[in-house]
Design a protein around this motif. Structure first.
Motif, PDB file in Angstrom:
ATOM      1  N   PHE A   9      40.716  41.462  48.499  1.00 12.84           N
ATOM      2  CA  PHE A   9      40.095  41.621  49.818  1.00 12.84           C
ATOM      3  C   PHE A   9      40.271  43.063  50.264  1.00 12.84           C
ATOM      4  CE2 PHE A   9      40.875  41.727  54.465  1.00 12.84           C
ATOM      5  CZ  PHE A   9      39.638  41.307  54.919  1.00 12.84           C
ATOM      6  N   ARG A  10      39.135  43.747  50.519  1.00  8.65           N
ATOM      7  CA  ARG A  10      39.161  45.136  50.964  1.00  8.65           C
ATOM      8  C   ARG A  10      40.025  45.989  50.028  1.00  8.65           C
ATOM      9  NH1 ARG A  10      35.553  46.895  54.841  1.00  8.65           N
ATOM     10  NH2 ARG A  10      37.098  47.981  56.106  1.00  8.65           N
ATOM     11  N   CYS A  11      41.076  46.609  50.556  1.00  9.96           N
ATOM     12  CA  CYS A  11      41.897  47.492  49.715  1.00  9.96           C
ATOM     13  C   CYS A  11      43.041  46.764  49.021  1.00  9.96           C
ATOM     14  CB  CYS A  11      42.454  48.646  50.547  1.00  9.96           C
ATOM     15  SG  CYS A  11      43.443  48.133  51.968  1.00  9.96           S
ATOM     16  N   HIS A  71      37.070  43.567  47.015  1.00  8.34           N
ATOM     17  CA  HIS A  71      37.765  44.760  46.517  1.00  8.34           C
ATOM     18  C   HIS A  71      37.002  45.421  45.372  1.00  8.34           C
ATOM     19  CE1 HIS A  71      41.091  47.406  45.511  1.00  8.34           C
ATOM     20  NE2 HIS A  71      40.975  47.043  44.255  1.00  8.34           N
ATOM     21  N   PHE A  72      36.915  46.754  45.430  1.00  6.30           N
ATOM     22  CA  PHE A  72      36.307  47.533  44.362  1.00  6.30           C
ATOM     23  C   PHE A  72      37.414  48.120  43.504  1.00  6.30           C
ATOM     24  CE2 PHE A  72      34.569  51.537  42.626  1.00  6.30           C
ATOM     25  CZ  PHE A  72      33.540  50.999  41.867  1.00  6.30           C
ATOM     26  N   GLY A  75      35.710  52.138  38.220  1.00  7.53           N
ATOM     27  CA  GLY A  75      35.386  52.184  36.806  1.00  7.53           C
ATOM     28  C   GLY A  75      34.719  50.918  36.328  1.00  7.53           C
ATOM     29  N   ARG A  76      35.143  50.449  35.142  1.00  5.11           N
ATOM     30  CA  ARG A  76      34.561  49.237  34.566  1.00  5.11           C
ATOM     31  C   ARG A  76      34.998  47.974  35.283  1.00  5.11           C
ATOM     32  NH1 ARG A  76      35.044  50.301  28.004  1.00  5.11           N
ATOM     33  NH2 ARG A  76      33.721  52.181  27.946  1.00  5.11           N
ATOM     34  N   GLY A  77      36.044  48.093  36.082  1.00  2.00           N
ATOM     35  CA  GLY A  77      36.510  46.911  36.803  1.00  2.00           C
ATOM     36  C   GLY A  77      35.494  46.392  37.790  1.00  2.00           C
ATOM     37  N   ASN A 423      46.559  54.407  44.866  1.00  2.00           N
ATOM     38  CA  ASN A 423      45.275  54.694  44.226  1.00  2.00           C
ATOM     39  C   ASN A 423      44.166  54.032  45.033  1.00  2.00           C
ATOM     40  OD1 ASN A 423      43.497  55.792  42.391  1.00  2.00           O
ATOM     41  ND2 ASN A 423      43.835  54.240  40.830  1.00  2.00           N
ATOM     42  N   LEU A 424      43.387  53.101  44.445  1.00  2.00           N
ATOM     43  CA  LEU A 424      42.297  52.447  45.160  1.00  2.00           C
ATOM     44  C   LEU A 424      42.751  51.181  45.880  1.00  2.00           C
ATOM     45  CD1 LEU A 424      39.393  52.770  42.541  1.00  2.00           C
ATOM     46  CD2 LEU A 424      39.866  54.226  44.520  1.00  2.00           C
TER      47      LEU A 424
END
Length: 464
Positions: A9-11, A71-72, A75-77, A423-424
């Motif tokens: 969820f989100r970050c 959540h993002f 990359g490939r994820g 990180n992200l």
């Protein structure tokens, strides 16, 4: 709420568990997920207790569409296809419980959300207590199932043999926010009806044809009917609140996150409920004196008409004289910013949960500290305050009041949630204080980043 879990969820990528208490302080740098966490709590409340499709864009929060919420991973994820979240509550009395010991078992709720167009819907809802639980699920092809369990066994009802109209009543074909979800009680009633009257229309996915007994149904009904006392929606405040006016025109007091309704609310009770007004006025003035903001508050009706325009006035006493009552627009902006929050917290029959964003905005450090004391006084087993703050003065006042026993709040009644970027993603650390005011951790190691800025600044200030 005692505990919230969240993942994707989100970050928040990996599964996070956050401990809540009567008073919970959310701290950390900007853009670490604190406001998203507050929004999530209201979403959970709406889905669990009001059984609605939540609005992720309702003020004071705007989390956007599914692509903004899931959540993002980078990359490939890519972006998560769904996100999971839930919460638990404890010691929730229920008047129709069959067994007294059942009253004190914690209840837990779990949800999985996925995309529906550009919106978000809960396609899995789970509620459990003790050995009983029920889970409602909608598959991607629209099939509806209800899995239930009691102390004697478990069953899965797949409603594949229902008509299209019957399935529509059980599913969520809509995306409109605030639209009601199929209540778990309705789903359970449907399953019980078909298992007793038309068992051939149900599929028992566990391979058995034996229906639940009467005792099983009683245990399940005891579960789905439970609510944590009178349920009112949490009050959620905006970080920037009402704009003061020199004169207010009478209007219907419709609550909003900015607190624009508070002047009308105060005027209404001042005109119609003198005893309530006097009690609330004393409480607000007590905080005003402790914060150094004002000593007296008054509603001045203009034109001599009870229903006419009015002004909100405050007075700060001088050392030798009272001084004049001043219009709220003619005093420091902090007064009009804090008044909506203080009124909501102190007013009788108010909400049981408060989601507060930066209550210290525009306040002097001494007034920020006074807010900390007010939060300690008001937090209890029946009132839960969850406060996002950047004020070290507010936090330190809470710590000292807990240590010194200034209020009835105990160390275990306060939770500090520290949000830290990684990180992200972001991590949530559950912290607290012991009886001596020393910082302790509730899950995992102490985060190195907590208060690092203040330590660095202090060392620099003394030349180290």
């Amino acid at each position: 709420m005692d505990q919230v879990t969240v993942s994707d969820f989100r970050c928040f990528h990996r599964k996070q568990t956050a401990r809540l208490a009567p008073l919970t302080l959310l701290v950390g740098e900007n853009s670490t997920g604190k406001t998203s966490f507050l929004a999530l709590i209201r979403v959970l409340w709406d889905v669990a207790f009001f059984e609605r499709i939540p609005d992720f864009k309702e003020p004071p929060y705007d989390l956007g569409t599914f692509d903004d919420i899931a959540h993002f991973r980078g990359g490939r994820g890519g972006r998560a296809l769904s996100f999971e979240t839930g919460f638990s509550i404890s010691k929730t009395p229920h008047p129709i419980a069959l067994h007294r010991e059942f009253n004190h078992l914690p209840a837990h709720y779990g949800f999985t959300f996925r995309r529906a167009g550009s919106g978000v819907v809960p396609h899995v809802r789970r509620k459990g207590r003790g050995n009983a639980w029920a889970e409602y699920r909608i598959s991607e092809d629209g099939h509806v199932s209800l899995e239930i369990a009691t102390s004697s066994g478990g069953w899965i009802f797949t409603f594949s043999q229902l008509s299209s109209t019957e399935r529509l009543n059980l599913s969520t074909e809509w995306v409109s926010p605030q639209r009601d979800l199929p209540p778990l009680s309705f789903l359970l009633s449907t399953a019980q009806q078909f298992s007793e009257l038309e068992p051939e229309r149900l599929e028992y996915a566990d391979g058995t044809s034996q229906s639940p007994t009467d005792e099983d149904w009683k245990e399940l009904w005891d579960l789905v009917r439970i609510r944590p006392g009178p349920v009112g929606r949490p009050f959620a405040s905006a970080p920037v609140r009402s704009h003061p006016r020199r004169t207010y025109d009478p209007a219907h007091a419709i609550s909003n996150p900015e607190g624009e309704h508070i002047p009308m609310f105060l005027a209404n009770i001042a005109r119609t409920k003198s005893q309530t007004w006097n009690d609330l006025k004393k409480s607000i003035e007590k905080f005003g004196r402790a914060a150094g903001l004002f000593d007296q508050i008054a509603i001045k009706v203009l034109g001599g008409k009870a229903g006419g325009p009015f002004q909100v006035q405050v007075r700060k006493l001088g050392t030798r004289s009272k001084g004049p009552l001043r219009n709220i627009i003619d005093v420091g902006y902090g007064v009009s910013q804090v008044l909506p929050l203080v009124t909501e917290i102190l007013r009788p029959k108010g909400p049981r949960m408060f989601l507060l964003q930066q209550p210290e905005v525009h306040l002097h450090p001494s007034a920020q500290a006074a807010l900390g004391t007010l939060f300690c006084e008001m937090a209890s087993s029946r009132r839960q305050l969850i406060v996002e703050t950047h004020s070290d003065h507010l936090i330190d006042r809470v710590r000292m009041d807990i240590r010194d026993g200034t209020t009835k709040l105990k160390p275990e009644d306060v939770s500090i949630l520290y949000f830290e970027r990684d990180n992200l993603s972001a991590s949530i650390y559950s912290l607290g204080w012991d009886a001596n005011g020393n910082l302790i951790t509730k899950n995992g190691p102490m985060p190195e980043g907590y208060r690092q800025f203040f330590r660095t600044e202090r060392r620099r200030s003394i030349g180290l």
